[in-house]
Design an enzyme around this catalytic site. Structure first.
Site, PDB file in Angstrom:
ATOM      1  N   ASP A   1       0.878  -1.994  12.264  1.00 53.07           N
ATOM      2  CA  ASP A   1       1.286  -2.466  10.934  1.00 53.07           C
ATOM      3  C   ASP A   1       1.606  -3.957  11.007  1.00 53.07           C
ATOM      4  O   ASP A   1       2.603  -4.356  11.621  1.00 53.07           O
ATOM      5  CB  ASP A   1       2.502  -1.658  10.461  1.00 53.07           C
ATOM      6  CG  ASP A   1       2.841  -1.989   9.018  1.00 53.07           C
ATOM      7  OD1 ASP A   1       3.045  -3.178   8.703  1.00 53.07           O
ATOM      8  OD2 ASP A   1       2.886  -1.063   8.194  1.00 53.07           O
TER       9      ASP A   1
ATOM     10  N   ARG B   1       0.855  -1.181   0.000  1.00 48.70           N
ATOM     11  CA  ARG B   1       0.000   0.000   0.000  1.00 48.70           C
ATOM     12  C   ARG B   1       0.893   1.232   0.000  1.00 48.70           C
ATOM     13  O   ARG B   1       1.707   1.409   0.912  1.00 48.70           O
ATOM     14  CB  ARG B   1      -0.851  -0.053   1.269  1.00 48.70           C
ATOM     15  CG  ARG B   1      -2.002   0.876   1.273  1.00 48.70           C
ATOM     16  CD  ARG B   1      -2.895   0.577   2.441  1.00 48.70           C
ATOM     17  NE  ARG B   1      -2.353   1.084   3.691  1.00 48.70           N
ATOM     18  CZ  ARG B   1      -3.100   1.507   4.696  1.00 48.70           C
ATOM     19  NH1 ARG B   1      -4.418   1.455   4.614  1.00 48.70           N
ATOM     20  NH2 ARG B   1      -2.553   1.955   5.794  1.00 48.70           N
TER      21      ARG B   1
ATOM     22  N   THR C   1      -0.720   7.641  -1.118  1.00 44.97           N
ATOM     23  CA  THR C   1      -2.023   7.540  -1.800  1.00 44.97           C
ATOM     24  C   THR C   1      -2.923   6.477  -1.162  1.00 44.97           C
ATOM     25  O   THR C   1      -4.134   6.477  -1.387  1.00 44.97           O
ATOM     26  CB  THR C   1      -1.839   7.159  -3.274  1.00 44.97           C
ATOM     27  OG1 THR C   1      -1.284   5.828  -3.318  1.00 44.97           O
ATOM     28  CG2 THR C   1      -0.897   8.108  -3.990  1.00 44.97           C
TER      29      THR C   1
ATOM     30  N   ASP D   1       5.113  -5.165   9.532  1.00 42.38           N
ATOM     31  CA  ASP D   1       6.242  -4.761  10.378  1.00 42.38           C
ATOM     32  C   ASP D   1       6.279  -5.576  11.666  1.00 42.38           C
ATOM     33  O   ASP D   1       7.361  -5.977  12.130  1.00 42.38           O
ATOM     34  CB  ASP D   1       6.149  -3.265  10.706  1.00 42.38           C
ATOM     35  CG  ASP D   1       6.551  -2.407   9.516  1.00 42.38           C
ATOM     36  OD1 ASP D   1       7.168  -2.941   8.565  1.00 42.38           O
ATOM     37  OD2 ASP D   1       6.244  -1.194   9.531  1.00 42.38           O
TER      38      ASP D   1
HETATM   39  C1  PRP Z   1      -1.001  -4.153   4.824  1.00 40.85           C
HETATM   40  C2  PRP Z   1      -1.903  -5.348   5.070  1.00 40.85           C
HETATM   41  C3  PRP Z   1      -2.790  -5.335   3.860  1.00 40.85           C
HETATM   42  C4  PRP Z   1      -2.949  -3.860   3.585  1.00 40.85           C
HETATM   43  C5  PRP Z   1      -4.292  -3.421   4.084  1.00 40.85           C
HETATM   44  O1  PRP Z   1      -0.013  -4.468   3.923  1.00 40.85           O
HETATM   45  O2  PRP Z   1      -1.195  -6.554   5.234  1.00 40.85           O
HETATM   46  O3  PRP Z   1      -2.257  -5.994   2.736  1.00 40.85           O
HETATM   47  O4  PRP Z   1      -1.920  -3.182   4.324  1.00 40.85           O
HETATM   48  O5  PRP Z   1      -4.541  -2.108   3.751  1.00 40.85           O
HETATM   49  P1  PRP Z   1      -5.646  -1.668   2.681  1.00 40.85           P
HETATM   50  O6  PRP Z   1      -6.867  -2.483   2.992  1.00 40.85           O
HETATM   51  O7  PRP Z   1      -5.821  -0.224   2.964  1.00 40.85           O
HETATM   52  O8  PRP Z   1      -5.100  -1.942   1.322  1.00 40.85           O
HETATM   53  P2  PRP Z   1       1.125  -3.409   3.483  1.00 40.85           P
HETATM   54  O9  PRP Z   1       0.660  -2.659   2.292  1.00 40.85           O
HETATM   55  O10 PRP Z   1       1.547  -2.613   4.678  1.00 40.85           O
HETATM   56  O11 PRP Z   1       2.297  -4.344   2.976  1.00 40.85           O
HETATM   57  P3  PRP Z   1       3.161  -5.443   3.790  1.00 40.85           P
HETATM   58  O12 PRP Z   1       2.244  -6.603   4.051  1.00 40.85           O
HETATM   59  O13 PRP Z   1       4.230  -5.770   2.823  1.00 40.85           O
HETATM   60  O14 PRP Z   1       3.664  -4.810   5.066  1.00 40.85           O
HETATM   61  N1  URA Z   2      -2.173  -2.169   7.157  1.00 41.62           N
HETATM   62  C1  URA Z   2      -1.842  -2.611   8.390  1.00 41.62           C
HETATM   63  O1  URA Z   2      -0.899  -3.413   8.531  1.00 41.62           O
HETATM   64  N2  URA Z   2      -2.510  -2.145   9.441  1.00 41.62           N
HETATM   65  C2  URA Z   2      -3.539  -1.299   9.331  1.00 41.62           C
HETATM   66  O2  URA Z   2      -4.148  -0.914  10.364  1.00 41.62           O
HETATM   67  C3  URA Z   2      -3.880  -0.839   8.043  1.00 41.62           C
HETATM   68  C4  URA Z   2      -3.191  -1.309   6.969  1.00 41.62           C
END
Ligand code: PRP
Ligand code: URA
Length: 209
Positions: A200, A104, A108, A203
């Site tokens: 997150d 994400r 944006t 993370d």
């Molecule tokens: C996080 C989570 C989802 C997304 C949710 O991933 O694991 O995939 O955010 O957010 P959304 O519903 O607003 O799209 P992230 O983009 O942080 O990537 P990562 O899993 O690599 O940390």
């Molecule tokens: N992605 C995450 O990992 N946590 C949130 O709360 C939203 C998006």
């Protein structure tokens, strides 16, 4: 409109409370995410097809039910979805695993696709897309778009924690996709994070920041 099921089993609620706690470190966080995925997999597979088979117990012959063998694929959204795969494979060891990589964009909040590798017969499989977090819904919608473009027809979405906004967005974009949640939380904050959420997920799973 798709069905939304909140799996509020006491064990799921208990483990989610531990997962949400900011003092839970990566090792315990990983183990708990895996455990909750196993518990949720039990519910998500409640309606898979069975067939009657005849077996012989030490006492007599009898008819029993076994899985009819419809093929399942688990598709984690990278990265954080990876934390749920082993927990599901424990219950569904014959499932194949596809991967869709999306992150994400922090400004944006839109998903950016960077990877896709799926079983070649994805169009025939019952697919369970897994991601701990359903926030704006952009990542889940993007992953389901990718799957449908490659022929997928039978898709469910399983998330540990969701916002009402994310659920609504997925239902609008993909009304055929049933959604399974560990918890439907209150809302999104101004940064697109789920409140109260768990922070997150990627993370916390992988110890990055
Ligand atoms: C996080 C989570 C989802 C997304 C949710 O991933 O694991 O995939 O955010 O957010 P959304 O519903 O607003 O799209 P992230 O983009 O942080 O990537 P990562 O899993 O690599 O940390
Ligand atoms: N992605 C995450 O990992 N946590 C949130 O709360 C939203 C998006």
């Amino acid at each position: 409109m798709s069905k939304v099921t909140e799996i509020n089993h006491p064990l799921v609620q208990h483990k989610l409370a531990l997962i949400r706690d900011k003092n839970t470190g990566s090792k315990d966080f990983r183990e708990l995410v895996e455990e909750v995925a196993t518990l949720m997999a039990y519910e998500v597979t409640r309606d898979v097809q069975l067939e009657t088979v005849e077996i012989e117990t030490p006492i007599c012959k009898t008819k029993c039910k076994m899985l009819a063998g419809k093929k399942i694929a688990i598709v984690p959204i990278l990265r954080a979805g990876l934390g749920m795969v082993d927990g599901m494979i424990k219950l569904i060891p014959a499932a194949k695993v596809g991967h869709v990589g999306l992150y994400r964009d922090e400004v944006t909040l839109k998903p950016v696709e960077y990877f896709c590798k799926l079983p070649s017969d994805i169009n025939e499989r019952d697919i369970i897309v897994v991601d701990p977090m359903l926030a704006t819904g952009g990542s889940a919608i993007g992953a389901i778009d990718v799957l449908k473009k490659r022929g997928a027809k039978y898709i469910r979405l399983m998330c540990l924690i969701a916002s009402p906004e994310g659920v609504k967005a997925v239902q609008t974009a993909h009304p055929d996709v049933d959604i399974y949640l560990g918890s439907l939380d209150e809302k999104l904050n101004e940064h697109g994070y789920i409140v109260p959420g768990l922070g997150d997920a990627g993370d916390r799973l992988f110890g990055t920041k």
